[in-house]
Design an enzyme around this catalytic site. Structure first.
Site, PDB file in Angstrom:
ATOM      1  N   MET A 109       0.850  -1.202   0.000  1.00 55.10           N
ATOM      2  CA  MET A 109       0.000   0.000   0.000  1.00 55.10           C
ATOM      3  C   MET A 109       0.890   1.258   0.000  1.00 55.10           C
ATOM      4  SD  MET A 109      -3.225   0.557   2.430  1.00 55.10           S
ATOM      5  CE  MET A 109      -4.716   1.318   1.858  1.00 55.10           C
ATOM      6  N   CYS A 110       1.345   1.710   1.115  1.00 50.53           N
ATOM      7  CA  CYS A 110       2.254   2.862   1.258  1.00 50.53           C
ATOM      8  C   CYS A 110       1.515   4.197   1.103  1.00 50.53           C
ATOM      9  CB  CYS A 110       3.408   2.858   0.269  1.00 50.53           C
ATOM     10  SG  CYS A 110       4.448   1.398   0.413  1.00 50.53           S
ATOM     11  N   GLY A 111       2.041   5.185   1.809  1.00 50.58           N
ATOM     12  CA  GLY A 111       1.537   6.544   1.674  1.00 50.58           C
ATOM     13  C   GLY A 111       2.677   7.457   1.279  1.00 50.58           C
TER      14      GLY A 111
END
Lengths: 236, 300
Positions: free
Chosen positions: B1-3
Site C-alpha cells: 500500500m504505502c503513503g
C-alpha cells in the site's frame, strides 16, 4: 437540534464527532425526520461520508472528502462543497449527488440510478460499469470512462481521455469537447431529436441549462463484443 | 500500500513551519504505511563551495565530531556537523565523488543517505509518529520536504528498504506501488555502473532516473522516459534542489491528490493528509492525470 421550524438544520461536525455515529444517524432517519436538512462540517477528507443513506434528506458537506462519499445513496440529495475521492456515489440507486469541485477516479461506479453531477473534472474510469445512473460532468473525464457501462447516460461538457466506452454495453455517452480515443466496440453514433431531448432534460436537471445540446456528439456500443438480442432492447 | 506526501513552498513565508505542517501529513498516512517511514528535507544551504552529506550509523554512540574533524583536515576546510539521533549531516568543501570516497576510506560502516547542497534524507523502521519524534521533524525548516510511510510488499522491512531513495545530488524519489520489471532493469543499470544496494524495486526506479540524468536528460525527460521503461504501478514524488515533481503510471491505480495555493503545492496519497494545511479550503484540489509529468520550481 430539531425540526421546529423551516430554518432548522442538523449540523454535524466531523472534527469532533465520529464518522460511524454520523452515518448511523443518517441511516436511522425516518421519512419525517428526513425533512430536516443536514450540514456536515469539517469532513477533512474522511472516507465513506454519508454512505448508505436511504431517505429523501438534503445533505450539504462543507469541504473535501475521501473515498466512497454518498456510496449506495438512495433518495437523498447530497452536495459536496469540495473535491471527492475515489468512488463518489458508487452503486447509487436513486437521489442526486452534486460535487462542486473535482472528482477522483471511478465516480458513479456500478451505480443503478439517480443523478450524479460533477461541476469540475472527473478522473479516470468515471461511470465504470454503470447500470442506469445519469452522470453529468461540467469539466472533462479521464481515461477508461464508461468501461463496460451497461445502462444510463454520461454527459461530458469538456473532453474525454483515452479508451472512452471500452467494452461498452448499452450506456449512452455524450461528449461536447474532444475525445482522445474510443475504446473497443465504442463508436460515434447519429444524434437524433430524441437524443437532443434527452440531453436537454439531463442538462436541465443538472442545472447546466445554458449548455447547448447541439454541441455534443453521441457515442455508444457497436454491439460487436457481446451477444446483443434486439428482442431484449426494452430491458435495458 | 504505502503513503506518500510532499510539500513544496512557492513562497517562503511558511519555511519556519514546514516541519510542523509536514509532520501531521506524514503521521496521517500511518494507516497506509505503518512499518517504516522517511523523509527528504530541502533545508539550509551550506557555505559556498560546500556540500552536505547525510550519514547513518547503526548501533551505539558514534563519534561524529572526530569524523567531521578528520574530513575537515582531509579537504582542508571547516567541516560543520549536525547530529540527529543516529544520523549526522556534515558540510564540507568537496565534490560528491571525492566525499563519498573519503567516507568509504575512513569508515565503511557508515551509510550515505544523501549528498547535495540542500537535501537531507532520514528514514527508519517504526511508526511514522516514532520517526517524527526521533528526528524532531516538527522543528525543521526548509523549502520543501517529501516523505513516505511504508507497507512493505516487494522487499523486507529494513531501513535500507525504506524511502526516500537518493537519486543523485539533491535528488530523491518516493514511490507508492510496485514495479514488475525491476530485476531486469537492476541488471541493466548495474552494467551501466549504477550501484543498487537493496532488493527494493523503488531503488531501481531511483537508479533509473540517476542513470538517465547522467546521460544528459533533464528530470522532465528522465520521467518521460520512465513511462516507457518502467513496468508496473507507481505514483512517484520527486524532489530536486529547487523543485518538485509528481508522476503516475499510465493506468493510475495508485492514488494521488494535489492541492495548490499561492503559497504551496502539496501532494498526498489521500486528501486527509492535506486537511490541516493553511488555506486548504480555498486551494485548488485535484487528482493528477495518469502518465503526465507535473513539475514545480526548477525541476525541468
Amino acid at each position: 437540534m430539531g425540526a421546529e421550524n423551516d430554518m432548522a438544520v442538523e449540523v454535524f461536525d466531523l472534527a469532533t464527532g465520529e464518522l460511524r455515529e454520523l452515518n448511523q444517524r443518517l441511516h436511522d432517519l425516518n421519512e419525517d425526520a428526513a425533512k430536516t436538512p443536514w450540514r456536515i462540517v469539517h469532513p477533512r477528507g474522511a472516507h465513506a461520508v454519508a454512505a448508505g443513506v436511504d431517505s429523501p434528506v438534503k445533505i450539504d458537506i462543507e469541504g473535501h472528502v475521501g473515498y466512497y462519499c454518498a456510496g449506495m445513496n438512495q433518495h437523498a440529495q447530497i452536495t459536496v462543497h469540495g473535491m471527492v475521492g475515489v468512488g463518489v456515489a458508487e452503486n447509487m440507486m436513486s437521489g442526486i449527488v452534486r460535487v462542486k469541485g473535482h472528482a477522483s477516479q471511478s465516480a458513479g461506479a456500478t451505480a443503478h440510478g439517480g443523478l450524479l453531477v460533477i461541476e469540475g473534472d472527473a478522473a479516470s474510469r468515471c461511470g465504470i460499469s454503470m447500470k442506469g445512473i445519469d452522470i453529468v460532468v461540467g469539466g472533462s473525464v479521464g481515461h477508461m470512462s464508461c468501461f463496460m457501462a451497461q445502462a444510463g447516460h454520461l454527459l461530458v461538457c469538456g473532453d474525454a481521455d483515452e479508451a472512452l466506452g471500452d467494452s461498452l454495453y448499452e450506456a449512452q455517452i455524450y461528449v461536447r469537447g474532444q475525445v482522445k480515443g474510443l475504446g473497443a466496440d465504442c463508436v460515434e453514433k447519429e444524434m437524433r431529436d430524441e437524443h437532443l431531448d434527452t440531453l436537454a432534460g439531463l442538462l436541465e436537471k443538472a442545472e447546466m441549462g445554458k449548455v447547448k445540446p447541439s454541441e455534443f456528439r453521441r457515442y455508444g456500443s457497436a454491439r460487436q463484443l457481446y451477444n446483443f438480442q434486439v428482442d431484449n432492447t426494452s430491458r435495458y | 500500500m504505502c503513503g506518500i506526501v510532499g510539500l513544496y513552498l512557492k513562497k517562503q513565508d511558511l519555511a519556519g513551519e514546514i516541519g510542523e505542517l509536514f509532520a501531521s501529513m506524514l503521521v496521517c498516512m500511518t494507516g497506509r504505511g505503518p512499518d517504516s517511514a522517511g523523509f527528504a528535507l530541502y533545508g539550509n544551504e551550506p557555505a559556498a563551495g560546500h556540500i552536505k552529506v547525510t550519514l547513518r550509523h547503526d548501533g551505539g554512540d558514534y563519534d561524529w565530531q572526530t569524523l567531521a574533524h578528520s574530513l575537515g583536515e582531509f579537504f582542508a576546510c571547516e567541516a560543520k556537523v549536525q547530529i540527529n539521533a543516529n544520523y549526522a549531516v556534515i558540510a564540507v568543501r568537496a565534490d560528491e565523488e571525492a566525499l563519498a570516497q573519503a567516507l568509504a576510506d575512513k569508515d565503511p560502516g557508515l551509510t550515505i543517505m544523501s549528498i547535495g547542497r540542500r537535501i537531507e534524507i532520514f528514514k527508519e523502521i517504526g511508526s511514522p509518529e516514532s520517526i517524527v519524534d526521533r528526528f524532531g521533524i516538527r522543528g525543521m525548516r526548509g523549502t520543501h520536504i517529501i516523505g513516505h510511510t511504508r507497507m512493505a510488499t516487494e522487499s523486507a522491512v529494513t531501513t535500507d528498504g525504506s524511502h526516500p531513495f537518493s537519486t543523485g545530488m539533491d535528488l530523491c524519489l518516493v514511490h507508492n506501488g510496485s514495479l514488475s520489471n525491476h530485476n531486469r532493469l537492476r541488471t541493466n543499470l548495474e552494467r551501466a555502473g549504477i550501484e543498487i544496494r537493496t532488493e527494493n524495486d523503488s531503488e531501481v526506479a531511483a537508479g533509473y532516473l540517476m542513470w538517465r540524468m547522467q546521460q544528459g536528460d533533464t528530470l522532465q525527460e528522465a520521467l518521460e522516459a520512465a513511462l516507457e521503461d518502467l513496468d508496473g504501478f507507481y505514483t512517484f514524488a520527486i524532489g530536486t534542489a529547487d523543485g518538485f515533481a509528481v508522476l503516475r503510471d499510465p493506468i493510475a491505480c495508485k492514488p494521488a491528490v494535489l492541492a495548490e495555493t499561492d503559497d504551496y503545492v502539496a501532494m498526498a496519497s489521500e486528501f486527509q493528509a492535506l486537511a490541516d494545511l493553511p488555506g486548504i479550503d480555498e486551494a485548488d484540489v485535484w487528482e493528477p492525470k495518469p502518465a503526465q509529468v507535473y513539475t514545480w520550481g526548477a525541476a525541468n
